[in-house]
Design a protein around this motif. Structure first.
Motif, PDB file in Angstrom:
ATOM      1  N   GLY A 361      -1.678  23.550  -6.395  1.00 54.87           N
ATOM      2  CA  GLY A 361      -2.661  24.020  -7.357  1.00 54.87           C
ATOM      3  C   GLY A 361      -3.794  24.760  -6.670  1.00 54.87           C
ATOM      4  N   ASN A 362      -4.708  25.266  -7.478  1.00 53.27           N
ATOM      5  CA  ASN A 362      -5.813  26.061  -6.947  1.00 53.27           C
ATOM      6  C   ASN A 362      -7.088  25.216  -6.904  1.00 53.27           C
ATOM      7  OD1 ASN A 362      -7.654  28.031  -6.210  1.00 53.27           O
ATOM      8  ND2 ASN A 362      -6.783  29.588  -7.564  1.00 53.27           N
ATOM      9  N   LEU A 363      -7.181  24.379  -5.884  1.00 56.89           N
ATOM     10  CA  LEU A 363      -8.352  23.509  -5.749  1.00 56.89           C
ATOM     11  C   LEU A 363      -9.635  24.303  -5.485  1.00 56.89           C
ATOM     12  CD1 LEU A 363      -9.728  20.801  -5.646  1.00 56.89           C
ATOM     13  CD2 LEU A 363      -8.827  20.459  -3.328  1.00 56.89           C
ATOM     14  N   PRO A 364      -9.632  25.354  -4.660  1.00 58.74           N
ATOM     15  CA  PRO A 364     -10.864  26.143  -4.483  1.00 58.74           C
ATOM     16  C   PRO A 364     -11.394  26.703  -5.801  1.00 58.74           C
ATOM     17  CG  PRO A 364      -9.327  26.651  -2.730  1.00 58.74           C
ATOM     18  CD  PRO A 364      -8.584  25.796  -3.721  1.00 58.74           C
ATOM     19  N   GLN A 365     -10.501  27.150  -6.674  1.00 63.12           N
ATOM     20  CA  GLN A 365     -10.945  27.678  -7.965  1.00 63.12           C
ATOM     21  C   GLN A 365     -11.547  26.588  -8.824  1.00 63.12           C
ATOM     22  OE1 GLN A 365     -10.744  31.125  -9.128  1.00 63.12           O
ATOM     23  NE2 GLN A 365     -12.292  30.112 -10.374  1.00 63.12           N
ATOM     24  N   LEU A 366     -10.952  25.390  -8.792  1.00 56.41           N
ATOM     25  CA  LEU A 366     -11.509  24.267  -9.547  1.00 56.41           C
ATOM     26  C   LEU A 366     -12.917  23.950  -9.063  1.00 56.41           C
ATOM     27  CD1 LEU A 366     -11.313  21.885 -11.530  1.00 56.41           C
ATOM     28  CD2 LEU A 366     -10.246  20.560  -9.666  1.00 56.41           C
ATOM     29  N   ILE A 367     -13.109  23.921  -7.756  1.00 59.44           N
ATOM     30  CA  ILE A 367     -14.431  23.643  -7.194  1.00 59.44           C
ATOM     31  C   ILE A 367     -15.434  24.715  -7.635  1.00 59.44           C
ATOM     32  CG2 ILE A 367     -15.739  23.572  -5.031  1.00 59.44           C
ATOM     33  CD1 ILE A 367     -13.295  22.172  -3.780  1.00 59.44           C
ATOM     34  N   GLU A 368     -15.001  25.956  -7.585  1.00 59.10           N
ATOM     35  CA  GLU A 368     -15.878  27.051  -8.010  1.00 59.10           C
ATOM     36  C   GLU A 368     -16.258  26.909  -9.486  1.00 59.10           C
ATOM     37  OE1 GLU A 368     -15.452  31.864  -8.679  1.00 59.10           O
ATOM     38  OE2 GLU A 368     -14.491  30.977  -6.915  1.00 59.10           O
ATOM     39  N   ASN A 369     -15.305  26.554 -10.318  1.00 56.95           N
ATOM     40  CA  ASN A 369     -15.585  26.388 -11.751  1.00 56.95           C
ATOM     41  C   ASN A 369     -16.570  25.249 -12.003  1.00 56.95           C
ATOM     42  OD1 ASN A 369     -13.800  28.448 -12.319  1.00 56.95           O
ATOM     43  ND2 ASN A 369     -12.091  27.092 -12.822  1.00 56.95           N
ATOM     44  N   ILE A 370     -16.438  24.182 -11.252  1.00 50.89           N
ATOM     45  CA  ILE A 370     -17.348  23.048 -11.412  1.00 50.89           C
ATOM     46  C   ILE A 370     -18.757  23.425 -10.987  1.00 50.89           C
ATOM     47  CG2 ILE A 370     -17.901  20.753 -10.489  1.00 50.89           C
ATOM     48  CD1 ILE A 370     -14.838  20.243 -10.454  1.00 50.89           C
ATOM     49  N   ILE A 371     -18.870  24.144  -9.881  1.00 48.60           N
ATOM     50  CA  ILE A 371     -20.189  24.517  -9.363  1.00 48.60           C
ATOM     51  C   ILE A 371     -20.930  25.440 -10.328  1.00 48.60           C
ATOM     52  CG2 ILE A 371     -21.323  25.838  -7.516  1.00 48.60           C
ATOM     53  CD1 ILE A 371     -19.351  24.553  -5.566  1.00 48.60           C
TER      54      ILE A 371
END
Length: 387
Positions: A361-371
């Motif tokens: 999955g795209n964990l960096p994108q998830l982190i970016e969305n949360i931030i």
């Protein structure tokens, strides 16, 4: 797929594991001749164990920092205090959509080698793609916080489901008495899985199908934990982390606390994460045996350690492979040369303590969305290698 040259925890001989159709097909100390396997991974100085089962977490509460500054008598006192003292902090996290919060909760577990997590709360409906999110329970919060708990407890349409409920989370008379109330009102004699049970007595434990022990959460709130050394004589013990509201994100740190307490021995703690949990939740996992779901973790063994000493010394950066139902959910960068390039198309790279991991999955994108919603969010991973 085959996993070669791995040492089972507690074993004295390296084995090879054959996986077909999401299940363990064979475990052998001899070389396997398999013309079907599309991927053959070979390890050095590595141990293997079943994917861990986290029997208590609130997946959508894992972006909170630990909240609380004093020792409380019970969970209701803690709840009242944090909603008065940390209104702004709580509101800031709750601005993040619940879907994003829950997705991070899933990754929090995966990064520690958890392949099944029992979620406590409203059903989230998360797809079981990288780990199993188990929600097939009759989930009640607690006697104090669940409105209409007596009626809900005795819902005949949920009679077949185990009741998953916080109980006895305190060190006072109120906490002990609520366990008696729960037992008394279990009119349908449903299977009770009690979480925390700090105030539980031996007599009360006999009425439960299992207890979920969350030692770090208990010590943080109450400076005390359940007497699992006594309770285990009357009901099975499972292991849980709770959320980051009351505990570290890293399950291995929880396990260190459990081990240092000496309330359970090494094998009992290990079983609480594997075979005992699988039996209680009726999962086809918890052991690496033919016919079982291929939920498997391979970890690097620290120099000079063997057996349970090696297991409990593990940290997330030591994990070499996490497999869920025969599909790889995370692997270490040291294995990259054994994969072909097409295998990486659904993975993203992150770093844990400077060690590269590929996660599904795209964990960096998830982190970016949360931030975007919560700029103050802190994550135990980085997207670039620290110097």
């Amino acid at each position: 797929m085959t996993l070669n040259n791995v040492l089972p925890v507690g074993g004295d001989e390296q084995v090879n594991i054959l996986i077909n159709n999401g299940k363990v097909a064979d475990v052998s100390s001899t070389e396997m001749v398999d013309t079907v396997a599309s991927l053959k991974l070979t390890f050095e100085r590595a141990m293997v164990f079943p994917g861990l089962i986290n029997s208590h977490d609130h997946l959508d509460f894992n972006l909170f920092p630990q909240l609380g500054t004093i020792t409380y008598n019970n969970y209701t006192e803690w709840g009242k205090h944090i909603h008065e003292k940390y209104k702004a902090e709580i509101a800031a996290v709750l601005k993040i959509p619940v879907t994003l919060r829950a997705q991070w909760g899933v990754y929090k577990n995966l990064l520690a080698g958890v392949t099944t997590v029992i979620n406590h709360g409203e059903k989230l409906g998360i797809a079981d793609d990288i780990i199993t999110v188990f929600e097939e329970t009759h989930c009640l919060h607690s006697v104090q916080f669940e409105k209409g708990w007596r009626l809900k407890l005795n819902n005949p349409f949920k009679k077949a489901l185990p009741v998953n409920i916080h109980t006895g989370e305190g060190n006072d008379w109120l906490s002990c008495h609520e366990i008696d109330r729960l037992i008394k009102w279990n009119l349908l004699r449903k299977r009770l899985i009690g979480v925390h049970a700090v105030a539980m007595t031996e007599h009360q434990a006999k009425k439960f199908d299992a207890i979920v022990w969350c030692p770090e959460s208990n010590y943080f709130l109450l400076n005390k934990t359940a007497r699992v050394d006594i309770l285990r004589q009357h009901t099975p013990m499972l292991f849980g982390t709770d959320s980051t509201l009351t505990g570290d994100w890293n399950m291995w740190n929880h396990l260190h606390i459990a081990r240092e307490s000496r309330l359970l021995n090494d094998e009992e703690i290990y079983r609480s994460l594997t075979v005992s949990a699988a039996k209680t939740w009726q999962l086809n996992s918890g052991e690496i045996l033919p016919g079982k779901d291929a939920d498997i973790v391979v970890a690097r063994v620290k120099e000079g350690l063997t057996g349970f000493n090696a297991f409990f010394a593990t940290q997330p950066d030591d994990l070499l492979l996490v497999m869920h139902k025969g599909k790889i959910s995370m692997f270490d960068e040291s294995l990259l040369k054994q994969f072909d390039e097409t295998a990486l198309k659904n993975f993203s790279k992150i770093y844990i303590h400077g060690v590269g991991k590929y996660v599904k999955g795209n964990l960096p994108q998830l982190i970016e969305n949360i931030i975007r919603y919560y700029p103050e969010a802190k994550f135990p991973v980085s997207l670039t290698k620290s110097v």
